[in-house]
Design a protein around this motif. Structure first.
Motif, PDB file in Angstrom:
ATOM      1  N   LEU A  69       0.842  -1.221  -2.776  1.00 30.59           N
ATOM      2  CA  LEU A  69       0.293  -1.311  -3.953  1.00 30.59           C
ATOM      3  C   LEU A  69      -0.925  -0.425  -4.116  1.00 30.59           C
ATOM      4  O   LEU A  69      -1.427   0.178  -3.236  1.00 30.59           O
ATOM      5  N   GLY A  70      -1.382  -0.231  -5.409  1.00 36.26           N
ATOM      6  CA  GLY A  70      -2.473   0.388  -5.701  1.00 36.26           C
ATOM      7  C   GLY A  70      -2.573   0.815  -7.290  1.00 36.26           C
ATOM      8  O   GLY A  70      -1.476   0.859  -7.879  1.00 36.26           O
ATOM      9  N   LEU A  71      -3.744   1.448  -7.704  1.00 35.87           N
ATOM     10  CA  LEU A  71      -4.035   1.781  -9.025  1.00 35.87           C
ATOM     11  C   LEU A  71      -2.844   2.958  -9.479  1.00 35.87           C
ATOM     12  O   LEU A  71      -2.403   3.595  -8.581  1.00 35.87           O
ATOM     13  N   ASP A  72      -2.642   2.950 -10.633  1.00 37.31           N
ATOM     14  CA  ASP A  72      -1.809   4.236 -11.167  1.00 37.31           C
ATOM     15  C   ASP A  72      -2.424   5.491 -10.927  1.00 37.31           C
ATOM     16  O   ASP A  72      -3.643   5.583 -10.968  1.00 37.31           O
ATOM     17  N   GLY A  73      -1.643   6.342 -10.273  1.00 31.52           N
ATOM     18  CA  GLY A  73      -2.155   7.691  -9.965  1.00 31.52           C
ATOM     19  C   GLY A  73      -2.752   7.695  -8.413  1.00 31.52           C
ATOM     20  O   GLY A  73      -3.402   8.921  -8.135  1.00 31.52           O
ATOM     21  N   ALA A  74      -2.703   6.643  -7.785  1.00 34.74           N
ATOM     22  CA  ALA A  74      -3.048   6.853  -6.255  1.00 34.74           C
ATOM     23  C   ALA A  74      -2.254   7.488  -5.504  1.00 34.74           C
ATOM     24  O   ALA A  74      -2.881   7.959  -4.338  1.00 34.74           O
ATOM     25  N   GLY A  75      -1.267   7.758  -5.784  1.00 32.45           N
ATOM     26  CA  GLY A  75      -0.118   8.555  -4.954  1.00 32.45           C
ATOM     27  C   GLY A  75       0.699   7.744  -4.055  1.00 32.45           C
ATOM     28  O   GLY A  75       1.295   8.358  -3.021  1.00 32.45           O
ATOM     29  N   LYS A  76       1.093   6.603  -4.547  1.00 30.85           N
ATOM     30  CA  LYS A  76       1.894   5.437  -3.812  1.00 30.85           C
ATOM     31  C   LYS A  76       3.077   6.276  -3.647  1.00 30.85           C
ATOM     32  O   LYS A  76       3.816   6.079  -2.541  1.00 30.85           O
ATOM     33  N   THR A  77       3.951   6.666  -4.787  1.00 27.04           N
ATOM     34  CA  THR A  77       5.286   7.081  -4.746  1.00 27.04           C
ATOM     35  C   THR A  77       5.250   8.331  -3.878  1.00 27.04           C
ATOM     36  O   THR A  77       6.542   8.541  -3.241  1.00 27.04           O
ATOM     37  N   SER A  78       4.545   9.310  -3.868  1.00 27.35           N
ATOM     38  CA  SER A  78       4.407  10.479  -2.944  1.00 27.35           C
ATOM     39  C   SER A  78       4.409   9.909  -1.521  1.00 27.35           C
ATOM     40  O   SER A  78       5.058  10.773  -0.521  1.00 27.35           O
ATOM     41  N   LEU A  79       3.548   9.146  -1.190  1.00 30.79           N
ATOM     42  CA  LEU A  79       3.449   8.768   0.250  1.00 30.79           C
ATOM     43  C   LEU A  79       4.704   8.020   0.659  1.00 30.79           C
ATOM     44  O   LEU A  79       5.020   8.440   1.742  1.00 30.79           O
ATOM     45  N   LEU A  80       5.418   7.377  -0.169  1.00 27.40           N
ATOM     46  CA  LEU A  80       6.346   6.572   0.169  1.00 27.40           C
ATOM     47  C   LEU A  80       7.682   7.450   0.533  1.00 27.40           C
ATOM     48  O   LEU A  80       8.329   7.385   1.464  1.00 27.40           O
ATOM     49  N   HIS A  81       7.587   8.643  -0.318  1.00 28.44           N
ATOM     50  CA  HIS A  81       8.662   9.660  -0.033  1.00 28.44           C
ATOM     51  C   HIS A  81       8.580  10.401   1.071  1.00 28.44           C
ATOM     52  O   HIS A  81       9.247  10.751   1.921  1.00 28.44           O
ATOM     53  N   CYS A  82       7.434  10.562   1.348  1.00 28.91           N
ATOM     54  CA  CYS A  82       6.907  11.228   2.732  1.00 28.91           C
ATOM     55  C   CYS A  82       7.175  10.164   3.900  1.00 28.91           C
ATOM     56  O   CYS A  82       7.760  10.711   5.058  1.00 28.91           O
ATOM     57  N   ALA A 160      -5.162 -14.953  -1.628  1.00 30.70           N
ATOM     58  CA  ALA A 160      -3.840 -15.685  -1.740  1.00 30.70           C
ATOM     59  C   ALA A 160      -3.214 -15.827  -0.383  1.00 30.70           C
ATOM     60  O   ALA A 160      -2.411 -16.790  -0.299  1.00 30.70           O
ATOM     61  N   ASP A 161      -3.491 -15.194   0.519  1.00 33.23           N
ATOM     62  CA  ASP A 161      -2.850 -15.043   1.909  1.00 33.23           C
ATOM     63  C   ASP A 161      -3.831 -14.535   2.810  1.00 33.23           C
ATOM     64  O   ASP A 161      -4.030 -13.616   3.224  1.00 33.23           O
ATOM     65  N   PRO A 162      -4.717 -15.557   3.423  1.00 37.02           N
ATOM     66  CA  PRO A 162      -5.840 -15.271   4.369  1.00 37.02           C
ATOM     67  C   PRO A 162      -5.544 -14.662   5.603  1.00 37.02           C
ATOM     68  O   PRO A 162      -6.588 -13.992   6.212  1.00 37.02           O
ATOM     69  N   CYS A 163      -4.396 -14.477   6.074  1.00 39.14           N
ATOM     70  CA  CYS A 163      -3.727 -14.025   7.116  1.00 39.14           C
ATOM     71  C   CYS A 163      -2.988 -12.808   6.846  1.00 39.14           C
ATOM     72  O   CYS A 163      -2.454 -12.348   7.951  1.00 39.14           O
ATOM     73  N   LEU A 164      -2.946 -12.430   5.597  1.00 41.47           N
ATOM     74  CA  LEU A 164      -1.968 -10.879   5.667  1.00 41.47           C
ATOM     75  C   LEU A 164      -2.726  -9.804   6.180  1.00 41.47           C
ATOM     76  O   LEU A 164      -3.868  -9.528   5.691  1.00 41.47           O
ATOM     77  N   PRO A 165      -2.156  -8.955   7.123  1.00 40.10           N
ATOM     78  CA  PRO A 165      -2.603  -7.935   7.542  1.00 40.10           C
ATOM     79  C   PRO A 165      -2.779  -6.786   6.365  1.00 40.10           C
ATOM     80  O   PRO A 165      -1.657  -6.669   5.435  1.00 40.10           O
ATOM     81  N   LEU A 166      -3.814  -5.889   6.249  1.00 38.23           N
ATOM     82  CA  LEU A 166      -3.936  -5.026   5.399  1.00 38.23           C
ATOM     83  C   LEU A 166      -4.169  -3.654   5.761  1.00 38.23           C
ATOM     84  O   LEU A 166      -4.935  -3.505   6.704  1.00 38.23           O
ATOM     85  N   VAL A 167      -3.510  -2.657   5.218  1.00 35.29           N
ATOM     86  CA  VAL A 167      -3.520  -1.252   5.973  1.00 35.29           C
ATOM     87  C   VAL A 167      -4.185  -0.739   4.375  1.00 35.29           C
ATOM     88  O   VAL A 167      -3.382  -0.609   3.464  1.00 35.29           O
ATOM     89  N   LEU A 168      -5.273   0.111   4.338  1.00 31.57           N
ATOM     90  CA  LEU A 168      -5.695   0.828   3.271  1.00 31.57           C
ATOM     91  C   LEU A 168      -5.651   2.356   3.377  1.00 31.57           C
ATOM     92  O   LEU A 168      -6.322   2.719   4.432  1.00 31.57           O
ATOM     93  N   LEU A 169      -5.127   2.911   2.468  1.00 36.20           N
ATOM     94  CA  LEU A 169      -4.848   4.367   2.749  1.00 36.20           C
ATOM     95  C   LEU A 169      -5.671   5.048   1.751  1.00 36.20           C
ATOM     96  O   LEU A 169      -5.539   4.877   0.453  1.00 36.20           O
ATOM     97  N   ALA A 170      -6.492   5.741   2.197  1.00 34.45           N
ATOM     98  CA  ALA A 170      -7.713   6.472   1.345  1.00 34.45           C
ATOM     99  C   ALA A 170      -6.854   8.023   1.135  1.00 34.45           C
ATOM    100  O   ALA A 170      -7.087   8.927   1.954  1.00 34.45           O
ATOM    101  N   ASN A 171      -6.330   7.880   0.118  1.00 37.19           N
ATOM    102  CA  ASN A 171      -5.259   8.890  -0.048  1.00 37.19           C
ATOM    103  C   ASN A 171      -6.024  10.156  -0.954  1.00 37.19           C
ATOM    104  O   ASN A 171      -7.071  10.247  -1.274  1.00 37.19           O
ATOM    105  N   LYS A 172      -5.627  11.389  -0.835  1.00 32.68           N
ATOM    106  CA  LYS A 172      -5.928  12.598  -1.680  1.00 32.68           C
ATOM    107  C   LYS A 172      -7.015  13.134  -0.781  1.00 32.68           C
ATOM    108  O   LYS A 172      -8.154  13.595  -1.403  1.00 32.68           O
TER     109      LYS A 172
END
Length: 231
Positions: A69-82, A160-172
């Protein structure tokens, strides 16, 4: 060195137990034995009812997807492609709805589900949390004006899920206006995400035509594979 920073924040629940026992004896010489017997039977019934086991709901089954997930323009699709191909040979179109990507690593198959970040699609984010085993949230680190919006939506998701692991990608991270992971950590108030979340923050960048994947992208991919392969 990889621009990676992992902050483990595993919360320990503090349990408080206490009991106060109080016994009171009444001397009721004036009462008849029959009345006393009825009172004792009534007390036994109340005690039996109070000792019934509470109904315990079954815990939610762990998900199997990596929710991207992430806001539009964050680069999610490009990262997934890589993640899937190892490089970005051509421009990719932004995701307008849902984008599913499968990555095989030896005997492990990881299913990524990307949901677009435009305003009309953000309502779907929380609906798919129940299927997620890991949440990856991508932020455009050069778009400081939208940090507050990204923070708002991220902090809506996490309770909504207090135990869900989170990876935050500071892209660009390659852009001149990009903020470092320390600045982003503070801007998104990641210190308040909750004690139960395992949190990792990694700086990434994707450049078209690069034959080799950026170190941060490779670090993020390896970390996700490691987290999904663990018990």
């Amino acid at each position: 060195m990889p621009a990676a920073r992992e902050i483990g924040m595993m919360g320990a629940a503090l349990a408080l137990t206490g009991g106060v026992a109080c016994a009171v004896c009444y001397l009721m010489r004036a009462h008849k034995p029959e009345k006393r017997a009825k009172e004792e039977a009534h007390q036994t019934t109340k005690t039996s009812t109070a000792q019934k086991q509470p109904i315990i709901k079954e815990p939610r089954t762990a998900g199997t997807q990596v929710l991207f997930l992430g806001l539009d323009g964050a680069g999610k699709t490009s990262l997934l492609h890589c993640f899937a191909t190892g490089s970005l040979e051509q421009d990719v179109s932004p995701t307008q709805g849902f984008n599913a990507v499968s990555i095989n690593k030896e005997a492990l198959q990881i299913e990524f589900l990307e949901i677009g970040g435009t305003e009309n699609l953000r309502d779907y984010w929380q609906k798919y949390l129940c299927k997620a085993r890991l949440l990856v949230f991508v932020v455009d680190s050069a778009d400081a004006e939208r940090f507050s919006l990204a923070k708002h939506h991220l902090h809506q998701l996490l309770p909504a899920d207090p135990c869900l692991p989170l990876v935050l990608l500071a892209n660009k991270q390659d852009l001149p206006a990009a903020r470092g992971i320390t600045d982003l950590y503070e801007a998104l108030e990641l210190g308040n995400v909750g004690d139960g979340h395992r949190l990792s923050v990694i700086g990434t960048q994707v450049k078209k035509g690069k034959s080799e994947t950026n170190t941060g992208v490779q670090d993020a991919r390896d970390l996700i594979i490691e987290m999904m392969s663990g018990d």
